[in-house]
Design an enzyme around this catalytic site. Structure first.
Site, PDB file in Angstrom:
ATOM      1  CE1 TYR A 108      -3.875   2.274   0.589  1.00  0.00           C
ATOM      2  CE2 TYR A 108      -2.646   3.123   2.465  1.00  0.00           C
ATOM      3  CZ  TYR A 108      -3.720   3.215   1.593  1.00  0.00           C
ATOM      4  OH  TYR A 108      -4.626   4.243   1.720  1.00  0.00           O
ATOM      5  CE  LYS A 145      -3.578   4.979  -1.921  1.00  0.00           C
ATOM      6  NZ  LYS A 145      -4.573   5.710  -2.708  1.00  0.00           N
ATOM      7  CG  PHE A 204     -12.482   0.349  18.619  1.00  0.00           C
ATOM      8  CD1 PHE A 204     -11.948  -0.927  18.559  1.00  0.00           C
ATOM      9  CD2 PHE A 204     -11.672   1.386  19.106  1.00  0.00           C
ATOM     10  CE1 PHE A 204     -10.627  -1.179  18.963  1.00  0.00           C
ATOM     11  CE2 PHE A 204     -10.360   1.148  19.518  1.00  0.00           C
ATOM     12  CZ  PHE A 204      -9.838  -0.137  19.436  1.00  0.00           C
ATOM     13  CE1 TYR A 231      -6.697  -5.977  16.487  1.00  0.00           C
ATOM     14  CE2 TYR A 231      -5.998  -4.670  14.606  1.00  0.00           C
ATOM     15  CZ  TYR A 231      -6.863  -5.592  15.173  1.00  0.00           C
ATOM     16  OH  TYR A 231      -7.876  -6.122  14.425  1.00  0.00           O
ATOM     17  N   GLY A 284      -2.126  -0.147  22.818  1.00  0.00           N
ATOM     18  CA  GLY A 284      -3.113   0.914  22.611  1.00  0.00           C
ATOM     19  C   GLY A 284      -2.544   2.309  22.795  1.00  0.00           C
ATOM     20  N   PRO A 323       2.288   2.055  12.444  1.00  0.00           N
ATOM     21  CG  PRO A 323       1.859   3.527  10.705  1.00  0.00           C
ATOM     22  CD  PRO A 323       1.440   2.202  11.255  1.00  0.00           C
ATOM     23  NE  ARG A 349       1.124   7.877   9.747  1.00  0.00           N
ATOM     24  CZ  ARG A 349       0.636   6.815   9.139  1.00  0.00           C
ATOM     25  NH1 ARG A 349      -0.651   6.607   9.067  1.00  0.00           N
ATOM     26  NH2 ARG A 349       1.460   5.971   8.577  1.00  0.00           N
TER      27      ARG A 349
HETATM   28  P1  NAD Z   1     -12.776   1.916   0.073  1.00  0.00           P
HETATM   29  O1  NAD Z   1     -12.173   0.569   0.074  1.00  0.00           O
HETATM   30  O2  NAD Z   1     -14.114   2.089   0.715  1.00  0.00           O
HETATM   31  O3  NAD Z   1     -12.887   2.489  -1.415  1.00  0.00           O
HETATM   32  C1  NAD Z   1     -11.992   2.161  -2.439  1.00  0.00           C
HETATM   33  C2  NAD Z   1     -12.807   1.836  -3.691  1.00  0.00           C
HETATM   34  O4  NAD Z   1     -11.924   1.565  -4.792  1.00  0.00           O
HETATM   35  C3  NAD Z   1     -13.655   0.579  -3.507  1.00  0.00           C
HETATM   36  O5  NAD Z   1     -14.994   0.855  -3.879  1.00  0.00           O
HETATM   37  C4  NAD Z   1     -13.017  -0.448  -4.429  1.00  0.00           C
HETATM   38  O6  NAD Z   1     -13.932  -1.417  -4.917  1.00  0.00           O
HETATM   39  C5  NAD Z   1     -12.439   0.454  -5.522  1.00  0.00           C
HETATM   40  N1  NAD Z   1     -11.336  -0.144  -6.269  1.00  0.00           N
HETATM   41  C6  NAD Z   1     -10.219  -0.737  -5.781  1.00  0.00           C
HETATM   42  N2  NAD Z   1      -9.434  -1.172  -6.798  1.00  0.00           N
HETATM   43  C7  NAD Z   1     -10.062  -0.829  -7.957  1.00  0.00           C
HETATM   44  C8  NAD Z   1      -9.760  -0.999  -9.341  1.00  0.00           C
HETATM   45  N3  NAD Z   1      -8.639  -1.606  -9.740  1.00  0.00           N
HETATM   46  N4  NAD Z   1     -10.632  -0.523 -10.263  1.00  0.00           N
HETATM   47  C9  NAD Z   1     -11.783   0.099  -9.871  1.00  0.00           C
HETATM   48  N5  NAD Z   1     -12.128   0.277  -8.580  1.00  0.00           N
HETATM   49  C10 NAD Z   1     -11.279  -0.172  -7.630  1.00  0.00           C
HETATM   50  O7  NAD Z   1     -11.718   2.894   0.750  1.00  0.00           O
HETATM   51  P2  NAD Z   1     -11.807   4.465   1.098  1.00  0.00           P
HETATM   52  O8  NAD Z   1     -11.561   4.615   2.531  1.00  0.00           O
HETATM   53  O9  NAD Z   1     -13.033   5.047   0.497  1.00  0.00           O
HETATM   54  O10 NAD Z   1     -10.529   5.006   0.325  1.00  0.00           O
HETATM   55  C11 NAD Z   1     -10.637   5.703  -0.904  1.00  0.00           C
HETATM   56  C12 NAD Z   1      -9.273   6.261  -1.293  1.00  0.00           C
HETATM   57  O11 NAD Z   1      -8.807   7.146  -0.273  1.00  0.00           O
HETATM   58  C13 NAD Z   1      -8.204   5.193  -1.462  1.00  0.00           C
HETATM   59  O12 NAD Z   1      -7.379   5.548  -2.553  1.00  0.00           O
HETATM   60  C14 NAD Z   1      -7.432   5.271  -0.166  1.00  0.00           C
HETATM   61  O13 NAD Z   1      -6.089   4.853  -0.320  1.00  0.00           O
HETATM   62  C15 NAD Z   1      -7.528   6.738   0.175  1.00  0.00           C
HETATM   63  N6  NAD Z   1      -7.370   6.970   1.625  1.00  0.00           N
HETATM   64  C16 NAD Z   1      -8.390   6.718   2.504  1.00  0.00           C
HETATM   65  C17 NAD Z   1      -8.197   6.939   3.868  1.00  0.00           C
HETATM   66  C18 NAD Z   1      -9.278   6.741   4.889  1.00  0.00           C
HETATM   67  O14 NAD Z   1      -9.050   6.988   6.062  1.00  0.00           O
HETATM   68  N7  NAD Z   1     -10.500   6.335   4.533  1.00  0.00           N
HETATM   69  C19 NAD Z   1      -6.951   7.403   4.325  1.00  0.00           C
HETATM   70  C20 NAD Z   1      -5.937   7.623   3.406  1.00  0.00           C
HETATM   71  C21 NAD Z   1      -6.169   7.426   2.052  1.00  0.00           C
HETATM   72  N1  UDP Z   2      -6.413  -1.079  15.610  1.00  0.00           N
HETATM   73  C1  UDP Z   2      -6.800  -1.636  16.817  1.00  0.00           C
HETATM   74  N2  UDP Z   2      -7.875  -2.474  16.826  1.00  0.00           N
HETATM   75  C2  UDP Z   2      -8.599  -2.769  15.715  1.00  0.00           C
HETATM   76  C3  UDP Z   2      -8.190  -2.185  14.483  1.00  0.00           C
HETATM   77  C4  UDP Z   2      -7.092  -1.346  14.473  1.00  0.00           C
HETATM   78  O1  UDP Z   2      -6.183  -1.391  17.867  1.00  0.00           O
HETATM   79  O2  UDP Z   2      -9.574  -3.529  15.810  1.00  0.00           O
HETATM   80  C5  UDP Z   2      -5.273  -0.140  15.611  1.00  0.00           C
HETATM   81  C6  UDP Z   2      -4.214  -0.440  14.555  1.00  0.00           C
HETATM   82  O3  UDP Z   2      -3.252  -1.343  15.036  1.00  0.00           O
HETATM   83  C7  UDP Z   2      -3.634   0.954  14.323  1.00  0.00           C
HETATM   84  C8  UDP Z   2      -4.830   1.891  14.527  1.00  0.00           C
HETATM   85  O4  UDP Z   2      -5.780   1.135  15.289  1.00  0.00           O
HETATM   86  O5  UDP Z   2      -2.658   1.241  15.291  1.00  0.00           O
HETATM   87  C9  UDP Z   2      -5.481   2.357  13.230  1.00  0.00           C
HETATM   88  O6  UDP Z   2      -5.732   1.214  12.446  1.00  0.00           O
HETATM   89  P1  UDP Z   2      -6.501   1.254  11.062  1.00  0.00           P
HETATM   90  O7  UDP Z   2      -6.430  -0.135  10.518  1.00  0.00           O
HETATM   91  O8  UDP Z   2      -7.846   1.849  11.213  1.00  0.00           O
HETATM   92  O9  UDP Z   2      -5.691   2.279  10.143  1.00  0.00           O
HETATM   93  P2  UDP Z   2      -4.137   2.595   9.896  1.00  0.00           P
HETATM   94  O10 UDP Z   2      -3.978   3.978  10.376  1.00  0.00           O
HETATM   95  O11 UDP Z   2      -3.262   1.632  10.667  1.00  0.00           O
HETATM   96  O12 UDP Z   2      -3.976   2.417   8.433  1.00  0.00           O
END
Ligand code: NAD
Ligand code: UDP
Length: 310
Positions: free
Chosen positions: A146, A150, A192, A205, A208, A273, A276
């Site tokens: 990942y 990215k 949670f 995990y 905490g 990590p 953050r």
């Molecule tokens: P999500 O899994 O709900 O959404 C991702 C979507 O992309 C899904 O609907 C999935 O089916 C689609 N997808 C994956 N691979 C694909 C492909 N090859 N072709 C077409 N569709 C595809 O996740 P999200 O939380 O909505 O994340 C959306 C974006 O934001 C991602 O790029 C993610 O890395 C980024 N992001 C999200 C968070 C967060 O906290 N939610 C944090 C950092 C970055």
């Molecule tokens: N985590 C946890 N319990 C859970 C899921 C996640 O303690 O059931 C912790 C995980 O180890 C991390 C933080 O919560 O330290 C955030 O995890 P998440 O998977 O939501 O996102 P991340 O920021 O790690 O991508």
């Protein structure tokens, strides 16, 4: 003037909220998604919307959505258990899929916004994280599928800006939650809240003490929309700078749900990590943006959604 936008990953948590915002701003939207982690239910409310069109497709295969003014590249698995399950697919969508999306923006002279992540900072040695920090990422650990996808996508986006003249933007998203966050994709807030509502123990995990900074989805989408309208090409952090330990997060979930679930401890995933927190100075000054919704308020706004998924 009416605009047409392409949203990749439209059936996901963030993609579907972005589609809603673009429609509310008067755009026509074409959404594409391969449903690898997203769900048609996230778009079901748009069934009668004539300005919204959906195509099921994998963006790693080249495609042509027709003329568009904006491309929002959100396709990618995002939760750790999902990107570990879909390891090669995650690398492909960050590289091949993102390049296909950039080529569409180039072909139609569209603006491009890439959904990047705080994971670019890895396990950060600088705290809080400004965009100028290059990060501390293990390039061969399990999370690298990942993180490095990215980071490569950011490099690709800058190259299409520098060498092909595409008007690109990059948002580094910090942990975001809210309605439509998949109840079982393993992220901490969904885990949670679902555990609390089921009166099951909350799975912490490690000890905490690791921290995250949680942003409510409407705040995030507002920052992203502002960034898409800006002239900024370098990465911009969008996230809520209020930092919580995971134990404090568990406490907030128990309070807001009124649950008396216990806590249970499980091993910390490799390279998780330790902290953050976004430095949002650039978002404040460039976009006039800052988050409005606290963690407890955002959790309360999410409860109906999670209850409906019990
Ligand atoms: P999500 O899994 O709900 O959404 C991702 C979507 O992309 C899904 O609907 C999935 O089916 C689609 N997808 C994956 N691979 C694909 C492909 N090859 N072709 C077409 N569709 C595809 O996740 P999200 O939380 O909505 O994340 C959306 C974006 O934001 C991602 O790029 C993610 O890395 C980024 N992001 C999200 C968070 C967060 O906290 N939610 C944090 C950092 C970055
Ligand atoms: N985590 C946890 N319990 C859970 C899921 C996640 O303690 O059931 C912790 C995980 O180890 C991390 C933080 O919560 O330290 C955030 O995890 P998440 O998977 O939501 O996102 P991340 O920021 O790690 O991508």
């Amino acid at each position: 003037m009416s605009h047409r936008a392409l949203v990749t990953g439209a059936a996901g948590f963030l993609g579907s909220h972005l589609v809603d915002r673009l429609l509310a701003e008067g755009f026509s939207v074409i959404g594409v998604d391969n449903f690898s982690t997203g769900s048609a239910a996230n778009l079901a409310h748009l069934a009668g919307e004539s300005r919204f069109q959906f195509e099921e497709r994998d963006i790693c295969q080249p495609f042509d959505p027709g003329p568009v003014d904006f491309v929002f590249n959100f396709a990618s698995p995002a939760s750790p258990p999902e990107y570990l399950r879909l390891a090669l697919e995650t690398l492909h969508v960050g590289s091949i899929g993102t390049e296909n999306a950039l080529a569409i923006a180039h072909k139609y002279g569209a603006s491009f916004l890439h959904a990047s992540t705080s994971e670019c900072y890895g396990d950060p040695l600088v705290h809080p994280q400004p965009e100028s920090y290059w990060g501390n990422v293990n390039p061969v650990g399990p999370r690298s599928v990942y993180d490095e996808a990215k980071r490569y996508a950011e490099s690709l986006t800058m190259a299409w800006h520098r060498y092909r003249g595409v008007n690109t933007h990059m948002v580094r998203i910090f942990n975001t939650y809210g309605p439509r966050l998949h109840p079982s994709d393993g992220r901490v807030i969904s885990n949670f809240v679902m555990q609390a509502l089921r009166s099951e123990p909350l799975t912490v995990y490690g000890d905490g003490q690791q921290t995250r900074s949680f942003c409510f989805v409407s705040d995030l989408i507002d920052g992203i929309y502002r960034l898409s309208r800006s002239d900024e090409h370098m990465p911009v952090n969008i996230g809520n700078p209020t930092e919580f330990t995971i134990l404090e997060c568990a406490q907030a979930v128990l309070e807001v749900t009124g649950s008396s679930s216990a806590l249970t401890y499980a091993p910390l995933p490799q390279d998780d990590p330790t902290r953050r927190r976004p430095d949002i100075t650039r978002a404040r000054t460039l976009l006039g943006w800052e988050p409005k919704i606290s963690l407890r308020e955002g959790l309360a706004l999410s409860l109906d959604f999670f209850r409906s998924r019990l």
